[in-house]
Design a protein around this motif. Structure first.
Motif, PDB file in Angstrom:
ATOM      1  N   UNK A 145     -30.169  21.906  32.890  1.00  0.00           N
ATOM      2  CA  UNK A 145     -28.736  22.219  32.920  1.00  0.00           C
ATOM      3  C   UNK A 145     -27.970  20.913  32.750  1.00  0.00           C
ATOM      4  N   UNK A 146     -27.203  20.755  31.679  1.00  0.00           N
ATOM      5  CA  UNK A 146     -26.537  19.476  31.430  1.00  0.00           C
ATOM      6  C   UNK A 146     -25.499  19.162  32.506  1.00  0.00           C
ATOM      7  N   UNK A 147     -25.417  17.894  32.841  1.00  0.00           N
ATOM      8  CA  UNK A 147     -24.475  17.450  33.884  1.00  0.00           C
ATOM      9  C   UNK A 147     -23.095  17.240  33.274  1.00  0.00           C
ATOM     10  N   UNK A 148     -22.436  18.329  32.951  1.00  0.00           N
ATOM     11  CA  UNK A 148     -21.108  18.257  32.352  1.00  0.00           C
ATOM     12  C   UNK A 148     -20.078  18.254  33.482  1.00  0.00           C
ATOM     13  N   UNK A 149     -19.179  17.304  33.505  1.00  0.00           N
ATOM     14  CA  UNK A 149     -18.169  17.265  34.576  1.00  0.00           C
ATOM     15  C   UNK A 149     -17.386  18.564  34.655  1.00  0.00           C
ATOM     16  N   UNK A 150     -17.157  19.032  35.877  1.00  0.00           N
ATOM     17  CA  UNK A 150     -16.301  20.189  36.092  1.00  0.00           C
ATOM     18  C   UNK A 150     -17.003  21.524  36.149  1.00  0.00           C
ATOM     19  N   UNK A 151     -18.313  21.545  35.979  1.00  0.00           N
ATOM     20  CA  UNK A 151     -19.007  22.829  35.979  1.00  0.00           C
ATOM     21  C   UNK A 151     -18.724  23.608  37.262  1.00  0.00           C
ATOM     22  N   UNK A 152     -18.666  22.890  38.375  1.00  0.00           N
ATOM     23  CA  UNK A 152     -18.451  23.562  39.661  1.00  0.00           C
ATOM     24  C   UNK A 152     -17.057  24.195  39.767  1.00  0.00           C
ATOM     25  N   UNK A 153     -16.149  23.810  38.866  1.00  0.00           N
ATOM     26  CA  UNK A 153     -14.785  24.366  38.921  1.00  0.00           C
ATOM     27  C   UNK A 153     -14.617  25.609  38.050  1.00  0.00           C
ATOM     28  N   UNK A 154     -15.600  25.918  37.229  1.00  0.00           N
ATOM     29  CA  UNK A 154     -15.463  27.011  36.266  1.00  0.00           C
ATOM     30  C   UNK A 154     -15.196  28.329  36.989  1.00  0.00           C
ATOM     31  N   UNK A 155     -14.178  29.050  36.542  1.00  0.00           N
ATOM     32  CA  UNK A 155     -13.773  30.269  37.217  1.00  0.00           C
ATOM     33  C   UNK A 155     -14.554  31.503  36.818  1.00  0.00           C
ATOM     34  N   UNK A 156     -15.324  31.412  35.749  1.00  0.00           N
ATOM     35  CA  UNK A 156     -16.132  32.558  35.317  1.00  0.00           C
ATOM     36  C   UNK A 156     -17.575  32.430  35.790  1.00  0.00           C
ATOM     37  N   UNK A 157     -18.477  33.104  35.083  1.00  0.00           N
ATOM     38  CA  UNK A 157     -19.902  33.042  35.399  1.00  0.00           C
ATOM     39  C   UNK A 157     -20.609  32.124  34.407  1.00  0.00           C
ATOM     40  N   UNK A 158     -21.638  31.447  34.865  1.00  0.00           N
ATOM     41  CA  UNK A 158     -22.471  30.682  33.937  1.00  0.00           C
ATOM     42  C   UNK A 158     -23.939  30.945  34.230  1.00  0.00           C
ATOM     43  N   UNK A 159     -24.747  30.841  33.173  1.00  0.00           N
ATOM     44  CA  UNK A 159     -26.175  31.137  33.273  1.00  0.00           C
ATOM     45  C   UNK A 159     -26.960  30.150  32.413  1.00  0.00           C
ATOM     46  N   UNK A 160     -28.192  29.875  32.815  1.00  0.00           N
ATOM     47  CA  UNK A 160     -29.134  29.153  31.946  1.00  0.00           C
ATOM     48  C   UNK A 160     -30.147  30.175  31.452  1.00  0.00           C
ATOM     49  N   UNK A 161     -30.492  30.087  30.184  1.00  0.00           N
ATOM     50  CA  UNK A 161     -31.385  31.091  29.600  1.00  0.00           C
ATOM     51  C   UNK A 161     -32.743  31.140  30.285  1.00  0.00           C
ATOM     52  N   UNK A 162     -33.185  30.013  30.858  1.00  0.00           N
ATOM     53  CA  UNK A 162     -34.482  29.982  31.519  1.00  0.00           C
ATOM     54  C   UNK A 162     -34.456  30.490  32.941  1.00  0.00           C
ATOM     55  N   UNK A 163     -33.294  30.859  33.450  1.00  0.00           N
ATOM     56  CA  UNK A 163     -33.162  31.394  34.810  1.00  0.00           C
ATOM     57  C   UNK A 163     -32.287  32.648  34.751  1.00  0.00           C
ATOM     58  N   UNK A 164     -32.633  33.569  33.868  1.00  0.00           N
ATOM     59  CA  UNK A 164     -31.768  34.696  33.565  1.00  0.00           C
ATOM     60  C   UNK A 164     -31.855  35.765  34.654  1.00  0.00           C
ATOM     61  N   UNK A 165     -30.712  36.322  35.072  1.00  0.00           N
ATOM     62  CA  UNK A 165     -30.740  37.380  36.083  1.00  0.00           C
ATOM     63  C   UNK A 165     -31.576  38.572  35.619  1.00  0.00           C
ATOM     64  N   UNK A 166     -32.432  39.057  36.504  1.00  0.00           N
ATOM     65  CA  UNK A 166     -33.306  40.161  36.127  1.00  0.00           C
ATOM     66  C   UNK A 166     -32.535  41.450  35.896  1.00  0.00           C
TER      67      UNK A 166
END
Length: 532
Positions: A145-166
């Motif tokens: 997961x890239x360390x992009x500044x501000x990810x923790x502030x994102x108001x929507x949902x985010x996912x990594x393809x390798x940890x996909x919700x079942x």
């Protein structure tokens, strides 16, 4: 404190490698426990459930060969199976060979320490002691997961393809951003585009891709393969990449322009990774590689209607297949849709993630959902995610601070009785993984049988053998074009701060297997054996 369970061997991971390793260890009569972080078998195919997740090797040879009964009874539905079908296959294998009773699910290994044997602990407090520790953690299982500044502030949902919700993710009516256009992004983008209100693709590096030409697996073709499985498997084991075909024996430069174009066109229409085998020097000669690269660049220009988008999607900084070569289903065609936008991050890099979306140097892109298709900390990440300590408390992380070092990709100096299935320094990701896994598991099984027969309790790679092997790994890489792509994850280039070392063995699976056999025939040359 709970007392430790004592076994002969601990295997970490219940994917292709862990299941087969358990099966073979049982055949030796070794008591074994498999520790699996997930709640089911499958490894890669348990975790990777993203839209479009599909194997890029054909189903009938992306499978086990150790049991002809298994080969004959299993029916594949497609040329390139989707994730659910591969998972069903591995679940069938686990049930058919009664493997689940020795697998502990929900047990993520946190530490493994050698002290006259291996002591293994898990995040849930599980404790195990074993003579042998065998890692079957996969090469692509630690999400990056890239360390992009501000990810923790994102108001929507985010996912990594390798940890996909079942339970899956709905994109209906959503503004979706996909970050990354490697193999995973190329699979996911067309599927997400069908459901999303709008899809914005953030591309760092343009990629080549060949159409998969997927479709139902013709029953007549499947029957023919089953009749001749033994011959097909023999070809697999004798090739560079573990695939059931050899490259054309001609150089791309030895034929006329017209004939070369016809060969590439036929390979394009057939589809799949076999495009690399169109000629015998595509991965070893820059001029030959340039002919394939230019053919594929022309295809992008023909498919993508907008010239500026087509140019942005056209790779200019590396040759075809010098990075992991994807195959696709209507990937480039997706950019002709009205609800898809491409953002070229080489021109306008990402500055930050905001509560409302992703801001680049020239605009903020409003998003409801972000999908990171940013790959994995390949080969070393899964091993370094465990605090593995060898003799004298030496840490594997410290030993590999400047890059991984192994002997044959199987063992590491200072870590007795630790075997790493498809570890760095083996063909692993450059080959058809089940073929490499079966070769590795077979070698480890034979080695352990030899140790038992000789009354030997300890085996460890020697420094001289490891040094010589790593020199050979570097030499093999330099003989190809594979080590020349500046952004390849084969070199760890996708993970900031990771040492830039070509990690897999590029000399080919058949050559590697022959070397492993020679080592064993010479009494396990390069290993120190003792009663322990």
């Amino acid at each position: 404190m709970t007392s430790a369970q004592k076994v002969d061997a601990v295997v970490v991971g219940a994917g292709f490698a862990g299941l087969y390793m358990l099966h073979r260890l049982r055949g030796l009569g070794l008591s074994t426990v498999v520790l699996e972080a997930g709640d089911g078998v499958g490894g890669t195919w348990y975790w990777n459930r993203y839209p479009g997740a599909r194997c890029d090797s054909e189903s009938w040879f992306y499978s086990y060969s150790f049991s002809d009964e298994l080969q004959q009874e299993w029916e594949w539905s497609e040329r390139y199976p989707r994730q659910p079908e591969i998972l069903r296959y591995l679940e069938h294998v686990a049930d058919r060979f009664d493997l689940r009773r020795d697998i502990r699910f929900g047990e993520r290994v946190t530490t493994a320490t050698f002290d006259d044997g291996w002591r293994v602990e898990t995040a849930t407090g599980g404790r195990f002691e074993a003579q042998f520790l065998i890692t079957a953690v996969g090469c692509l299982s630690t999400a990056n997961v890239p360390a992009i500044p501000g990810l923790e502030t994102f108001g929507g949902e985010w996912f990594h393809t390798g940890m996909w919700p079942h339970e899956g993710v709905s994109f209906a009516g959503k503004r979706v951003g996909v970050v990354g256009t490697g193999s995973t992004g190329i699979q996911a983008v067309p599927v997400i585009a069908e459901d999303a209100e709008h899809l914005t693709v953030f591309q760092r590096t343009a990629n080549y891709s060949v159409p998969a030409r997927n479709g139902p697996f013709d029953p007549a073709d499947q029957a023919e393969i089953k009749r001749n499985y033994a011959a097909h498997r023999e070809v697999q084991r004798s090739t560079f990449g573990g695939f059931p075909y050899f490259p054309d024996d001609r150089s791309a430069l030895s034929v006329s322009d017209e004939e070369r174009a016809a060969v590439y066109e036929a390979a394009w229409e057939r589809g799949g990774l076999r495009f690399r085998a169109s000629f015998n020097d595509i991965l070893s000669d820059e001029a030959a590689n340039a002919t394939a690269s230019e053919f594929l660049r022309d295809k992008i220009a023909q498919v993508v209607r907008d010239p500026a988008t087509a140019e942005a999607l056209t790779p200019r900084d590396h040759g075809f297949a010098t990075k992991r070569p994807p195959i696709d289903t209507h990937y480039f065609e997706t950019y002709n849709r009205g609800n898809v936008t491409l953002v070229d991050l080489k021109k306008t890099p990402i500055e930050e993630i905001t509560p409302a979306g992703i801001r680049t140097t020239d605009a903020e892109h409003p998003l409801d959902t972000i999908v990171f298709a940013t790959g994995f900390d390949a080969l070393t990440g899964p091993l370094l995610g465990i605090d593995i300590r060898g003799e004298g408390g030496v840490s594997l992380r410290d030993e590999w601070a400047e890059g991984p070092r192994t002997y044959l990709g199987l063992q590491v100096v200072g870590f007795p009785n630790l075997f790493t299935i498809t570890g760095p320094g083996s063909p692993s990701v450059l080959s058809n993984m089940p073929t490499s896994i079966e070769q590795h598991v077979g070698w480890i099984t034979d080695c352990l049988a030899h140790l038992r027969a000789e009354g030997v309790g300890r085996i460890e790679a020697t420094p001289g053998a490891q040094d010589a092997w790593m020199a050979h790994v570097a030499e093999a890489a330099s003989a190809t074009l594979l080590s020349r792509s500046p952004t390849s994850w084969y070199l760890g280039a996708n993970v900031p701060g990771k040492p830039r070392i070509f990690m897999p063995y590029a000399g080919g699976l058949a050559t590697y297997a022959q070397r492993c056999a020679e080592v064993a025939d010479a009494g396990y040359e390069g290993f120190a054996l003792s009663r322990g």
